[in-house]
Design a protein around this motif. Structure first.
Motif, PDB file in Angstrom:
ATOM      1  N   ALA A  56      13.434 -56.028  21.501  1.00 10.35           N
ATOM      2  CA  ALA A  56      14.605 -56.776  21.233  1.00 10.35           C
ATOM      3  C   ALA A  56      14.448 -58.248  21.769  1.00 10.35           C
ATOM      4  N   LYS A  57      14.022 -58.161  23.182  1.00  7.23           N
ATOM      5  CA  LYS A  57      13.825 -59.385  23.887  1.00  7.23           C
ATOM      6  C   LYS A  57      12.755 -60.218  23.327  1.00  7.23           C
ATOM      7  N   GLU A  58      11.705 -59.431  22.979  1.00  7.04           N
ATOM      8  CA  GLU A  58      10.627 -60.285  22.148  1.00  7.04           C
ATOM      9  C   GLU A  58      11.078 -61.030  20.878  1.00  7.04           C
ATOM     10  N   LEU A  59      12.052 -60.189  20.182  1.00  6.88           N
ATOM     11  CA  LEU A  59      12.444 -60.982  18.852  1.00  6.88           C
ATOM     12  C   LEU A  59      13.751 -61.800  19.161  1.00  6.88           C
ATOM     13  N   GLY A  60      14.133 -61.935  20.346  1.00  7.97           N
ATOM     14  CA  GLY A  60      15.139 -62.573  20.642  1.00  7.97           C
ATOM     15  C   GLY A  60      16.482 -62.172  19.990  1.00  7.97           C
ATOM     16  N   GLN A  61      16.600 -60.964  19.970  1.00 10.57           N
ATOM     17  CA  GLN A  61      17.965 -60.212  19.185  1.00 10.57           C
ATOM     18  C   GLN A  61      18.508 -59.308  20.257  1.00 10.57           C
ATOM     19  N   SER A  62      19.540 -58.634  19.829  1.00  8.66           N
ATOM     20  CA  SER A  62      20.141 -57.603  20.637  1.00  8.66           C
ATOM     21  C   SER A  62      19.307 -56.357  20.286  1.00  8.66           C
ATOM     22  N   GLN A  63      19.608 -55.395  20.832  1.00  9.32           N
ATOM     23  CA  GLN A  63      18.907 -53.936  20.738  1.00  9.32           C
ATOM     24  C   GLN A  63      19.294 -53.220  19.299  1.00  9.32           C
ATOM     25  N   GLU A  64      20.710 -53.447  19.114  1.00  9.25           N
ATOM     26  CA  GLU A  64      21.252 -53.157  17.818  1.00  9.25           C
ATOM     27  C   GLU A  64      20.775 -53.977  16.768  1.00  9.25           C
ATOM     28  N   ASP A  65      20.510 -55.136  16.685  1.00 11.89           N
ATOM     29  CA  ASP A  65      19.893 -55.937  15.680  1.00 11.89           C
ATOM     30  C   ASP A  65      18.331 -55.745  15.547  1.00 11.89           C
ATOM     31  N   ALA A  66      17.690 -55.598  16.725  1.00 11.02           N
ATOM     32  CA  ALA A  66      16.145 -55.047  16.686  1.00 11.02           C
ATOM     33  C   ALA A  66      15.993 -53.717  15.808  1.00 11.02           C
ATOM     34  N   MET A  67      16.940 -52.750  16.213  1.00 10.16           N
ATOM     35  CA  MET A  67      16.703 -51.534  15.701  1.00 10.16           C
ATOM     36  C   MET A  67      17.185 -51.767  13.928  1.00 10.16           C
ATOM     37  N   GLU A  68      17.950 -52.370  13.768  1.00  8.69           N
ATOM     38  CA  GLU A  68      18.440 -52.335  12.397  1.00  8.69           C
ATOM     39  C   GLU A  68      17.194 -53.348  11.476  1.00  8.69           C
ATOM     40  N   ARG A  69      16.629 -54.248  12.246  1.00 14.22           N
ATOM     41  CA  ARG A  69      15.532 -54.990  11.756  1.00 14.22           C
ATOM     42  C   ARG A  69      14.366 -53.662  11.538  1.00 14.22           C
ATOM     43  N   ILE A  70      13.936 -52.914  12.411  1.00 10.47           N
ATOM     44  CA  ILE A  70      12.931 -52.094  12.240  1.00 10.47           C
ATOM     45  C   ILE A  70      13.382 -51.003  11.299  1.00 10.47           C
ATOM     46  N   ASP A  71      14.683 -50.440  11.078  1.00  8.22           N
ATOM     47  CA  ASP A  71      14.827 -49.830  10.176  1.00  8.22           C
ATOM     48  C   ASP A  71      14.742 -50.572   8.585  1.00  8.22           C
ATOM     49  N   ARG A  72      15.023 -51.547   8.816  1.00 10.47           N
ATOM     50  CA  ARG A  72      14.940 -52.297   7.341  1.00 10.47           C
ATOM     51  C   ARG A  72      13.528 -52.279   6.790  1.00 10.47           C
ATOM     52  N   CYS A  73      12.799 -52.525   7.959  1.00 12.04           N
ATOM     53  CA  CYS A  73      11.057 -52.608   7.729  1.00 12.04           C
ATOM     54  C   CYS A  73      10.719 -51.389   7.114  1.00 12.04           C
ATOM     55  N   VAL A  74      11.134 -50.210   7.827  1.00 12.85           N
ATOM     56  CA  VAL A  74      10.656 -48.725   7.257  1.00 12.85           C
ATOM     57  C   VAL A  74      11.147 -48.559   5.700  1.00 12.85           C
TER      58      VAL A  74
END
Length: 74
Positions: free
Chosen positions: A38-56
């Motif tokens: 999340a820190k590397e993406l500049g997002q909250s942990q929730e947003d980063a997890m949503e982004r990973i889920d979206r990718c999958v």
């Protein structure tokens, strides 16, 4: 199988490919915590997890994913 998975992940933008690879610890990469990603993406942990889920989910509907799925059942 690894080759097919690499090809599949190549369908993602580089930033998302890296996030997914490190989240799941693919190809011998060190797993990173959601907080680190999340820190590397500049997002909250929730947003980063949503982004990973979206990718999958995005990858799961590709013909490449379906081919991988079939190879696993053989």
């Amino acid at each position: 199988m690894e080759h097919y998975l690499e090809h599949l992940l190549f369908l993602l933008p580089p930033e998302e490919e890296e996030a997914v690879t490190h989240y799941y610890g693919l190809f011998g990469c060190e797993r990173k915590s959601l907080q680190e990603i999340a820190k590397e993406l500049g997002q909250s942990q929730e947003d980063a997890m949503e982004r990973i889920d979206r990718c999958v989910r995005k990858l799961a509907v590709t013909p490449e994913w379906q081919m991988l799925k079939q190879l696993q059942t053989i």
